[in-house]
Design an enzyme around this catalytic site. Structure first.
Site, PDB file in Angstrom:
ATOM      1  N   HIS A 198      11.683   6.431 -14.009  1.00 31.53           N
ATOM      2  CA  HIS A 198      12.790   6.706 -14.922  1.00 31.53           C
ATOM      3  C   HIS A 198      13.198   8.153 -14.758  1.00 31.53           C
ATOM      4  O   HIS A 198      12.341   9.016 -14.557  1.00 31.53           O
ATOM      5  CB  HIS A 198      12.356   6.450 -16.372  1.00 31.53           C
ATOM      6  CG  HIS A 198      13.491   6.308 -17.312  1.00 31.53           C
ATOM      7  ND1 HIS A 198      14.091   7.399 -17.896  1.00 31.53           N
ATOM      8  CD2 HIS A 198      14.160   5.217 -17.749  1.00 31.53           C
ATOM      9  CE1 HIS A 198      15.074   6.974 -18.659  1.00 31.53           C
ATOM     10  NE2 HIS A 198      15.145   5.655 -18.593  1.00 31.53           N
TER      11      HIS A 198
ATOM     12  N   ASP B 266      12.677  -2.266 -18.433  1.00 32.27           N
ATOM     13  CA  ASP B 266      13.095  -3.473 -17.722  1.00 32.27           C
ATOM     14  C   ASP B 266      11.940  -4.264 -17.125  1.00 32.27           C
ATOM     15  O   ASP B 266      12.133  -5.385 -16.672  1.00 32.27           O
ATOM     16  CB  ASP B 266      14.049  -3.099 -16.583  1.00 32.27           C
ATOM     17  CG  ASP B 266      15.352  -2.579 -17.112  1.00 32.27           C
ATOM     18  OD1 ASP B 266      15.825  -3.146 -18.102  1.00 32.27           O
ATOM     19  OD2 ASP B 266      15.886  -1.614 -16.558  1.00 32.27           O
TER      20      ASP B 266
HETATM   21  N1  ACO Z   1       9.256   2.761  -6.461  1.00 29.76           N
HETATM   22  C1  ACO Z   1       8.799   3.598  -5.498  1.00 29.76           C
HETATM   23  N2  ACO Z   1       9.082   4.916  -5.438  1.00 29.76           N
HETATM   24  C2  ACO Z   1       9.873   5.410  -6.414  1.00 29.76           C
HETATM   25  C3  ACO Z   1      10.379   4.620  -7.449  1.00 29.76           C
HETATM   26  C4  ACO Z   1      10.049   3.247  -7.473  1.00 29.76           C
HETATM   27  N3  ACO Z   1      10.512   2.437  -8.444  1.00 29.76           N
HETATM   28  N4  ACO Z   1      11.139   5.376  -8.282  1.00 29.76           N
HETATM   29  C5  ACO Z   1      11.113   6.609  -7.764  1.00 29.76           C
HETATM   30  N5  ACO Z   1      10.344   6.644  -6.649  1.00 29.76           N
HETATM   31  C6  ACO Z   1      10.038   7.833  -5.829  1.00 29.76           C
HETATM   32  C7  ACO Z   1      11.239   8.214  -4.987  1.00 29.76           C
HETATM   33  O1  ACO Z   1      11.206   7.615  -3.704  1.00 29.76           O
HETATM   34  C8  ACO Z   1      11.096   9.719  -4.912  1.00 29.76           C
HETATM   35  O2  ACO Z   1      10.119  10.015  -3.941  1.00 29.76           O
HETATM   36  P1  ACO Z   1      10.226  11.391  -3.095  1.00 29.76           P
HETATM   37  O3  ACO Z   1      10.090  12.498  -4.094  1.00 29.76           O
HETATM   38  O4  ACO Z   1       9.070  11.284  -2.160  1.00 29.76           O
HETATM   39  O5  ACO Z   1      11.562  11.367  -2.421  1.00 29.76           O
HETATM   40  C9  ACO Z   1      10.501  10.098  -6.276  1.00 29.76           C
HETATM   41  O6  ACO Z   1       9.819   8.914  -6.729  1.00 29.76           O
HETATM   42  C10 ACO Z   1      11.538  10.502  -7.307  1.00 29.76           C
HETATM   43  O7  ACO Z   1      12.521   9.463  -7.374  1.00 29.76           O
HETATM   44  P2  ACO Z   1      14.074   9.728  -7.627  1.00 29.76           P
HETATM   45  O8  ACO Z   1      14.868   8.563  -7.152  1.00 29.76           O
HETATM   46  O9  ACO Z   1      14.442  11.079  -7.116  1.00 29.76           O
HETATM   47  O10 ACO Z   1      14.096   9.778  -9.204  1.00 29.76           O
HETATM   48  P3  ACO Z   1      15.355   9.567 -10.113  1.00 29.76           P
HETATM   49  O11 ACO Z   1      15.030  10.205 -11.404  1.00 29.76           O
HETATM   50  O12 ACO Z   1      16.591  10.004  -9.417  1.00 29.76           O
HETATM   51  O13 ACO Z   1      15.439   7.981 -10.246  1.00 29.76           O
HETATM   52  C11 ACO Z   1      15.244   5.754 -11.009  1.00 29.76           C
HETATM   53  C12 ACO Z   1      15.048   7.256 -11.339  1.00 29.76           C
HETATM   54  C13 ACO Z   1      16.655   5.503 -10.473  1.00 29.76           C
HETATM   55  C14 ACO Z   1      15.088   4.951 -12.299  1.00 29.76           C
HETATM   56  C15 ACO Z   1      14.164   5.353  -9.959  1.00 29.76           C
HETATM   57  O14 ACO Z   1      12.864   5.583 -10.463  1.00 29.76           O
HETATM   58  C16 ACO Z   1      14.315   3.889  -9.502  1.00 29.76           C
HETATM   59  O15 ACO Z   1      15.108   3.594  -8.625  1.00 29.76           O
HETATM   60  N6  ACO Z   1      13.549   2.941 -10.167  1.00 29.76           N
HETATM   61  C17 ACO Z   1      13.680   1.552  -9.850  1.00 29.76           C
HETATM   62  C18 ACO Z   1      14.900   0.987 -10.551  1.00 29.76           C
HETATM   63  C19 ACO Z   1      14.716   0.840 -12.041  1.00 29.76           C
HETATM   64  O16 ACO Z   1      13.700   0.323 -12.508  1.00 29.76           O
HETATM   65  N7  ACO Z   1      15.742   1.268 -12.807  1.00 29.76           N
HETATM   66  C20 ACO Z   1      15.745   1.145 -14.250  1.00 29.76           C
HETATM   67  C21 ACO Z   1      15.778   2.481 -14.908  1.00 29.76           C
HETATM   68  S1  ACO Z   1      15.611   2.279 -16.650  1.00 29.76           S
HETATM   69  C22 ACO Z   1      17.137   1.794 -17.198  1.00 29.76           C
HETATM   70  O17 ACO Z   1      18.168   2.033 -16.658  1.00 29.76           O
HETATM   71  C23 ACO Z   1      17.132   1.017 -18.449  1.00 29.76           C
END
Ligand code: ACO
Length: 431
Positions: free
Chosen positions: A309, A366
């Site tokens: 998140h 979720d």
């Molecule tokens: N699985 C594996 N790796 C992940 C995940 C995941 N679900 N989420 C983040 N990471 C990793 C990224 O690859 C990144 O790695 P790096 O630093 O080596 O490049 C690091 O963790 C940080 O991730 P970001 O994408 O930069 O974090 P951001 O805050 O931009 O994204 C997000 C948050 C979009 C929610 C992300 O965690 C994701 O895509 N999760 C899966 C989708 C999801 O569940 N979305 C629902 C959000 S809650 C809502 O809207 C109600």
């Protein structure tokens, strides 16, 4: 808001120093007021994805992502989910205080009296393909409603805003349920004034004219709780979209349609649908390790849906309540879902894995909601639609707050330009 101090920014190219006020809210990180930054320094700030940017002043919802705290108007989400109905929480979000019995009665009555939609919405729906995604239908129909309610379009008039707000909260379940009914080719079910909000939503989704529909109280309570857990979440992508759209003075129905469009994405509200698709794809507990391995592989775009998140770097407090609700619903219904076993194993392995620990990736709201919806008989494509139904309340509360904020201006970010500088036009035969 108080101002007690300043931040000094020094431009090392010129040695010139600029002071910017630090503003303190009631809790949470302070903010640096950079409204005069461009005027004073001739530079913009650069913050793609707004990871360090506060876009507005707000008193609606507070999140402490490190501690896993979510408060609506000061009340912890756990207390609200435990003790309130969704409409009580809606009243709280809109008005700032929990309603007394009389205020609640008046509010619930106002919402109930607005649940029907204009009869021509039927025709509007018929224009869609039967296999249209419910979010596409909701986006179109809610935006189209701007063309139906001409008696409340003066957004500077508090009464007009209240009517538009009530209409949106009241009609969104009808539109969501109808999007579903249309997709399965069943007659559209009208709202029933004797039912409460969550029960009425279930009734509109599942009742058919050929038999009496009895609302299962366990499912109604679970749905009500799910709606509470999704009601508002500070300045996320869809809420910021609603605010940005509304900042130009746009019609409230159009603003909420914009919010629905933003919510639809798999990185936001679309994640609950993506979680269930992922769990189905994993299929069995013995394939969980392989999936965790893929999620950690930098060369593989696969991510664990329902994990991570932008704000929570701790357990999403909503996910805990959702997990508990999930167990309650499955137990009540006597459903044994192998996907729940997959989800629990996935959660266990991921929470013990260094990759997820270091990156502070925890289950979000979720992660378990899809399993509950599935047990309730709600199809995957409706998951995000139910999120949109719940979030309409938050969007409307935030939209109202924005309109009445004296500091409100049209949203207009700037950019770091890296394209071509001015050049001479080249005619066709010389390109
Ligand atoms: N699985 C594996 N790796 C992940 C995940 C995941 N679900 N989420 C983040 N990471 C990793 C990224 O690859 C990144 O790695 P790096 O630093 O080596 O490049 C690091 O963790 C940080 O991730 P970001 O994408 O930069 O974090 P951001 O805050 O931009 O994204 C997000 C948050 C979009 C929610 C992300 O965690 C994701 O895509 N999760 C899966 C989708 C999801 O569940 N979305 C629902 C959000 S809650 C809502 O809207 C109600």
């Amino acid at each position: 808001m108080t101002q007690n101090n300043t931040v000094t920014v020094t431009d090392n190219r010129t040695g010139k120093a600029y002071d910017f006020p630090i503003l303190d809210g009631t809790t949470g990180p302070s903010v640096v007021d950079i409204r005069k930054f461009y005027a004073e320094t001739g530079m913009f700030t650069y913050d793609p994805g707004y990871t360090s940017t506060g876009s507005c002043e707000s008193a609606v919802t507070y999140i402490d992502g490190d501690q896993g705290v979510l408060l609506h108007r000061g009340y912890p989400i756990q207390d609200l989910a435990q003790n309130c109905t969704f409409l009580e929480v809606s009243y709280l979000l809109l008005n700032g205080e929990l309603p007394n019995r009389e205020q609640f009665q008046t509010f619930e009555n106002a919402i109930t009296m607005h649940t029907m939609v204009h009869e021509q919405i039927h025709k509007f729906l018929e224009g869609f393909r039967r296999d249209a995604h419910p979010m596409a239908v909701m986006c179109g129909v809610v935006g189209g409603m701007a063309a139906f309610y001409h008696d409340s379009i003066d957004i500077t008039n508090p009464h007009h805003r209240m009517i538009a707000s009530h209409r949106l909260i009241a009609k969104i379940p009808t539109i969501g349920a109808w999007a579903y009914k249309y997709s399965v080719g069943q007659p559209l079910t009208y709202p029933r004034n004797d039912l409460r909000y969550a029960s009425d939503l279930l009734q509109m989704m599942f009742a058919v004219p050929c038999e009496e529909y009895k609302v299962n109280p366990v499912l109604a309570k679970a749905m009500d709780r799910i709606l509470i857990l999704h009601a508002d979440h500070e300045q996320n992508a869809s809420t910021s979209t609603v605010r940005l759209t509304g900042s130009s003075g746009a019609n409230p129905f159009a603003c909420i349609a914009a919010g629905i469009a933003s919510l639809w994405g798999p990185a936001h509200g679309g994640a609950n649908e993506a979680v269930l698709n992922m769990l189905t794809e994993i299929g069995s507990v013995d394939r969980v390790n392989e999936c965790v391995k893929r999620a950690k592989d930098k060369d593989d775009p696969f991510r664990l849906m329902g994990f991570g998140h932008r704000v929570y770097k701790n357990y999403d407090p909503r996910a805990k309540i959702m997990a508990q609700t999930c167990h309650e619903v499955l137990e009540e219904l006597g459903v044994k879902d192998p996907l729940l076993d997959v989800a629990m194993e996935l959660e266990k392995i991921a929470l013990e894995d260094d990759y997820f620990i270091e990156k502070k990736l925890y289950p979000n709201v979720d992660f378990y909601s899809g399993i509950i919806f599935r047990a309730m008989g709600i199809p995957t494509s409706m998951f995000t639609a139910i999120f949109a139904i719940a979030r309409t309340t938050g969007w409307v509360a935030q939209w109202n707050e924005m309109i009445t904020d004296p500091a409100q201006k049209i949203g207009r970010p700037r950019q770091l330009f890296t394209g071509s500088t001015q050049r001479e036009f080249v005619p066709f035969d010389k390109r």
